[in-house]
Motif scaffolding. Structure first.
Motif, PDB file in Angstrom:
ATOM      1  N   ASP A 173       1.051  73.656   1.939  1.00 39.89           N
ATOM      2  CA  ASP A 173       1.620  75.008   2.070  1.00 39.89           C
ATOM      3  C   ASP A 173       2.157  75.275   3.477  1.00 39.89           C
ATOM      4  O   ASP A 173       2.535  76.386   3.805  1.00 39.89           O
ATOM      5  N   ASN A 174       2.199  74.169   4.261  1.00 37.01           N
ATOM      6  CA  ASN A 174       2.740  74.229   5.626  1.00 37.01           C
ATOM      7  C   ASN A 174       1.866  75.070   6.574  1.00 37.01           C
ATOM      8  O   ASN A 174       2.319  75.502   7.620  1.00 37.01           O
ATOM      9  N   ILE A 175       0.612  75.311   6.137  1.00 39.34           N
ATOM     10  CA  ILE A 175      -0.348  76.022   6.990  1.00 39.34           C
ATOM     11  C   ILE A 175      -1.610  75.178   7.082  1.00 39.34           C
ATOM     12  O   ILE A 175      -2.199  74.815   6.055  1.00 39.34           O
ATOM     13  N   LYS A 176      -2.004  74.819   8.254  1.00 38.11           N
ATOM     14  CA  LYS A 176      -3.197  74.002   8.451  1.00 38.11           C
ATOM     15  C   LYS A 176      -4.421  74.883   8.223  1.00 38.11           C
ATOM     16  O   LYS A 176      -4.679  75.825   8.943  1.00 38.11           O
ATOM     17  N   ASN A 177      -5.141  74.560   7.170  1.00 33.25           N
ATOM     18  CA  ASN A 177      -6.306  75.369   6.814  1.00 33.25           C
ATOM     19  C   ASN A 177      -7.560  74.499   6.737  1.00 33.25           C
ATOM     20  O   ASN A 177      -7.486  73.291   6.462  1.00 33.25           O
ATOM     21  N   GLY A 178      -8.684  75.143   6.911  1.00 35.41           N
ATOM     22  CA  GLY A 178      -9.969  74.495   6.694  1.00 35.41           C
ATOM     23  C   GLY A 178     -10.105  73.144   7.329  1.00 35.41           C
ATOM     24  O   GLY A 178      -9.976  72.989   8.541  1.00 35.41           O
ATOM     25  N   THR A 179     -10.357  72.130   6.480  1.00 37.26           N
ATOM     26  CA  THR A 179     -10.617  70.758   6.960  1.00 37.26           C
ATOM     27  C   THR A 179      -9.344  69.929   7.078  1.00 37.26           C
ATOM     28  O   THR A 179      -9.423  68.699   7.321  1.00 37.26           O
ATOM     29  N   GLU A 180      -8.205  70.530   6.859  1.00 41.83           N
ATOM     30  CA  GLU A 180      -6.953  69.782   6.960  1.00 41.83           C
ATOM     31  C   GLU A 180      -6.712  69.324   8.398  1.00 41.83           C
ATOM     32  O   GLU A 180      -6.956  70.070   9.340  1.00 41.83           O
ATOM     33  N   GLU A 181      -6.293  68.059   8.501  1.00 36.18           N
ATOM     34  CA  GLU A 181      -5.931  67.551   9.827  1.00 36.18           C
ATOM     35  C   GLU A 181      -4.517  67.994  10.200  1.00 36.18           C
ATOM     36  O   GLU A 181      -4.194  68.152  11.372  1.00 36.18           O
ATOM     37  N   CYS A 182      -3.710  68.208   9.187  1.00 35.62           N
ATOM     38  CA  CYS A 182      -2.334  68.635   9.398  1.00 35.62           C
ATOM     39  C   CYS A 182      -1.785  69.161   8.090  1.00 35.62           C
ATOM     40  O   CYS A 182      -2.395  68.970   7.039  1.00 35.62           O
TER      41      CYS A 182
END
Length: 243
Positions: free
Chosen positions: A202-211
């Motif tokens: 979704d093009n938004i770095k959320n939670g545990t996302e590295e990117c």
């Protein structure tokens, strides 16, 4: 010694005459004394309007009350300052008169208003001045706030109406949400608009996302599983890796 009957009669008449003269003189003296006393009383500033009798003069306090002697007595309501209460004055005839004051429900000189109550939450305050925006007294039914100034943007506007803003936990007409903060990524954005459920891509770095670059390519720095592209992950990073 024996007196003749005629002599006894003459002696009795003489005594009666003397007694009559004494009684007459006594009454005259008493009348003169009473008249003098009453005259002395009536020479004061004002005399009580009550009849003084010879018998009451020595004991009746009304006969001795002199308006202007500074002592409230008899039928006087006051005398000087004696008997005078708050917002009252004593007139020359020793009767009380009420002075005008703020709160008497009459508009007097120097007052902007006077509604006679003890509330500051209506059109007239307890100091008999009009209730206006910025005076720190909220006029119920007219003002929704009054913070004592005419500055907008501090929660209470320049016209004394409550101001709402993003982050105040109140959802206004121009807001989709308001979670009481100005943080993105928590479901309600920093501009109080509902955020979509965080997902990879979704093009938004959320939670545990590295990117999260929002695309569907594994050949750049951020792979489609929202992890960083590193050597050995079997995803060639174009322009960086050659294999």
């Amino acid at each position: 010694m024996k007196f003749s009957h005629q002599w006894q009669r003459s002696l009795a008449l003489c005594c009666l005459f003397v007694f009559t003269i004494q009684m007459s003189l006594g009454g005259l003296i008493s009348t003169i004394n009473f008249a003098a006393a009453e005259t002395e009383i009536t020479t004061g500033l004002v005399v009580e309007t009550t009849a003084c009798t010879e018998s009451s003069l020595p004991t009746d306090p009304n006969c001795l009350a002199l308006c202007g002697d500074g002592v409230k007595n008899g039928f006087e309501e006051c005398d000087g300052t004696d008997g005078v209460g708050t917002n009252q004055t004593c007139l020359a005839n020793c009767t009380l008169s009420t002075l005008p004051f703020c709160g008497d429900n009459n508009l007097d000189t120097g007052e902007e208003c006077d509604d006679g109550d003890d509330s500051n939450n209506n059109g007239c305050k307890t100091d008999c001045t009009n209730n206006v925006c910025g005076d720190h007294a909220k006029w119920n039914g007219v003002e929704t706030c009054d913070d004592g100034n005419l500055t907008a943007g501090d929660g209470c506007s320049a016209v004394c109406q409550v101001e709402h803003f993003c982050g105040d936990s109140v959802v206004d007409s121009n807001e989709e949400c308001d979670d009481g903060n100005l943080a993105d990524g928590d479901g309600c954005s920093a501009v109080c608009q509902i955020e979509p459920t965080p997902t990879c891509g979704d093009n938004i770095k959320n939670g545990t996302e590295e990117c999260d670059d929002g695309d569907s390519s594994n050949n750049n720095s951020c792979k489609t599983d929202c992890t960083n592209n590193v050597c050995g992950d079997h995803a060639k990073w174009n322009g960086v890796e050659t294999c």
